[in-house]
Design an enzyme around this catalytic site. Structure first.
Site, PDB file in Angstrom:
ATOM      1  CB  SER A  41      -0.938  -0.016   1.208  1.00  0.00           C
ATOM      2  OG  SER A  41      -0.228   0.051   2.416  1.00  0.00           O
ATOM      3  CG  HIS A 157      -0.907  -4.986   4.413  1.00  0.00           C
ATOM      4  ND1 HIS A 157      -0.340  -4.183   5.366  1.00  0.00           N
ATOM      5  CD2 HIS A 157      -0.455  -4.527   3.228  1.00  0.00           C
ATOM      6  CE1 HIS A 157       0.423  -3.267   4.786  1.00  0.00           C
ATOM      7  NE2 HIS A 157       0.359  -3.448   3.484  1.00  0.00           N
ATOM      8  CD  GLN A 165      -2.122  -1.138   5.258  1.00  0.00           C
ATOM      9  OE1 GLN A 165      -2.388  -0.939   4.078  1.00  0.00           O
ATOM     10  NE2 GLN A 165      -1.047  -0.635   5.816  1.00  0.00           N
ATOM     11  CD  GLU A 166      -0.139  -1.520   9.291  1.00  0.00           C
ATOM     12  OE1 GLU A 166       0.442  -1.001  10.256  1.00  0.00           O
ATOM     13  OE2 GLU A 166       0.267  -1.431   8.120  1.00  0.00           O
ATOM     14  CG  ASP A 318       3.078   5.247   5.714  1.00  0.00           C
ATOM     15  OD1 ASP A 318       4.098   5.519   5.067  1.00  0.00           O
ATOM     16  OD2 ASP A 318       2.545   4.114   5.671  1.00  0.00           O
ATOM     17  CG  HIS A 371       7.106  -3.733   9.206  1.00  0.00           C
ATOM     18  ND1 HIS A 371       6.491  -4.939   9.417  1.00  0.00           N
ATOM     19  CD2 HIS A 371       6.112  -2.790   9.343  1.00  0.00           C
ATOM     20  CE1 HIS A 371       5.209  -4.761   9.666  1.00  0.00           C
ATOM     21  NE2 HIS A 371       4.953  -3.469   9.633  1.00  0.00           N
ATOM     22  CB  SER A 373       3.212  -5.177   3.469  1.00  0.00           C
ATOM     23  OG  SER A 373       3.352  -4.518   2.243  1.00  0.00           O
TER      24      SER A 373
HETATM   25  P1  PGA Z   1       3.193  -1.083   3.102  1.00  0.00           P
HETATM   26  O1  PGA Z   1       2.353  -0.936   4.430  1.00  0.00           O
HETATM   27  O2  PGA Z   1       4.552  -1.560   3.461  1.00  0.00           O
HETATM   28  O3  PGA Z   1       2.403  -2.076   2.294  1.00  0.00           O
HETATM   29  O4  PGA Z   1       3.223   0.277   2.469  1.00  0.00           O
HETATM   30  C1  PGA Z   1       2.862  -0.457   5.630  1.00  0.00           C
HETATM   31  C2  PGA Z   1       2.163   0.798   6.051  1.00  0.00           C
HETATM   32  O5  PGA Z   1       1.244   1.290   5.355  1.00  0.00           O
HETATM   33  O6  PGA Z   1       2.542   1.373   7.067  1.00  0.00           O
HETATM   34 ZN    ZN Z   2       1.022   3.081   6.833  1.00  0.00          ZN
END
Ligand code: PGA
Ligand code: ZN
Length: 421
Positions: A41, A157, A165-166, A318, A371, A373
């Site tokens: 992403s 993910h 997402q998280e 981000d 990190h 994904s």
């Molecule tokens: P990505 O996701 O490594 O797929 O970009 C991590 C995040 O969005 O923080």
């Molecule tokens: Zn992110």
């Protein structure tokens, strides 16, 4: 110590996709690797990851072109240069690339080289990598990070189990005696959540970053509720010992000026309604950190949210700022966030990564080292978070080896620091 050769090879990341491993050798015989992570992403303004586009190999995702750039161009450019002058190494690469976004040599070729040079220089000086980062960033105090530990994932993910997402748990520093104990709470809550999901006959498979991604969930809200339940059942008090953090990665479900919630029967919210939804979650749950709450281009929405809840909640940029000092400066000027996510491969060199942490620090922003994904077993980022002013880590779930490589490196650093500091 001078560089004698730089070579690269195509290896696979944790998602089975090609990436680079760069090896740097120094004249004193020191050898060191840098293995390059890759996002799914990704932010629109990230530095360019070169992919071959040759559909006959890895569906076009091969990195043989980037490998060739290291073996020929970067090798020629950097052989004979002093590996301990990281600023010079990175400046030479940036000049040779000549673009704003590393599209020429490739950010993957450049960051792998930058990482390997950095590690080789530390090794040649017989210095642990986190201490070397301290030297590069003028830090003499080393602190283990406060971890944001992933326990549930959705979005790109995790099969869109949730739109968010998280979902992470954040052990509170003052309630735990060590990093080791903070990590233990994360692993215990993770396994307890697995037990709860199994009882409900939900799937217990994991997503890209080593956390549960149960497609049977009915809403984002249900994920929050299950996590709170898991904390309590594992014997931790949510809101006291443990708070929650989310990476919404909102650009991934934004379209036509709306936020479209796939996991909630495609419920469509305007930006205003979405903002209300986010704020109501922050009132309902002990949420202390929210990353990428809005689409990456909607700066005014970011500023409005930061004005409204930024005094009590961490708003992390981000995709908005992609570890790029120009965008971080814009976020400072527009008060669009109050913390920065740091990913070396978003910008392409170690020097620029350190500059992003420094600028954030000067603005009073916390930095969260993260990190991607798609990961490898490279543990450089664990060293980076300890050796700089960055105070938080986002290294995924306590599951999957490429995530544990970072956590286990932090455990080793903690043992070293408690014995020697
Ligand atoms: P990505 O996701 O490594 O797929 O970009 C991590 C995040 O969005 O923080
Ligand atoms: Zn992110």
């Amino acid at each position: 110590m001078k560089i004698s050769t730089i070579t690269a090879h195509e290896i696979l990341d944790s998602n089975g996709k090609p990436t680079l491993e760069v090896e740097v050798r120094l004249e004193d015989g020191t050898r060191a690797l840098g293995q390059v992570p890759s996002g799914a992403s990704t932010g629109k303004f990230e530095a360019v990851e070169l992919r071959d586009g040759d559909q006959t190999r890895y569906f076009g995702k091969g990195v043989l072109g980037a490998v060739e750039n290291v073996n020929v161009k970067l090798n020629q450019l950097l052989v004979g240069q002093d590996a301990s002058d990281q600023t010079n190494i990175d400046r030479l690469m940036i000049e040779a690339d000549g673009t704003d976004n590393k599209a020429n040599l490739g950010a993957n070729a450049m960051v792998g080289t930058s990482m390997a040079v950095c590690r080789a220089a530390a090794r040649s000086q017989k210095m642990p990598l986190y201490r070397y980062f301290g030297q590069l960033s003028g830090q003499t105090q080393f602190q283990l990070p406060q971890p944001m530990i992933l326990i549930m994932e959705g979005g790109k993910h995790g099969n869109w189990a949730t739109d968010i997402q998280e979902f992470m748990i954040v052990p509170q520093r003052d309630k735990f005696s060590s990093f080791r104990e903070m990590l233990r709470s994360g692993a215990e809550i993770f396994h307890t959540l697995g037990e709860l999901l199994a009882e409900k006959k939900y799937s217990v498979g994991v997503g890209f970053e080593g956390a549960y991604a149960p497609e049977q969930l009915h809403s984002n809200q249900e994920a929050f509720d299950l996590i709170i339940q898991a904390c309590e059942r594992a014997g931790y008090k949510p809101g006291v010992q443990i708070t929650l953090a989310v990476d919404i990665a909102a650009s991934e479900f934004y379209g036509d000026n709306n936020y479209q919630l796939k996991s909630e029967n495609n419920r469509v919210l305007t930006a205003e309604e979405w903002q209300e939804q986010v704020i109501s979650w922050t009132n309902q749950y002990p949420l202390t950190s929210v990353e990428d709450p809005f689409n990456q281009d909607d700066w005014t929405d970011w500023s409005a949210l930061t004005a409204q809840i930024g005094n009590k909640i961490q708003i992390v940029g981000d995709d908005l700022v992609v570890t790029n000092v120009k965008l971080i400066q814009q976020a400072i000027d527009q008060r669009a966030m109050n913390a920065t996510l740091i990913k070396p491969n978003q910008i392409g060199t170690i020097t620029e990564t350190l500059a992003a942490i420094k600028l954030s620090s000067e603005a009073g922003f916390q930095s969260v080292v993260s990190h991607r994904s798609g990961e490898t077993n490279d543990d450089l980022i664990a060293n980076l978070v300890v050796g700089t002013t960055a105070s938080q880590s986002k290294f995924g779930g306590p599951d999957r080896g490429e995530r544990l490589a970072k956590y286990n490196r932090l455990l080793r650093i903690e043992r070293e620091l408690t014995n020697h500091q």
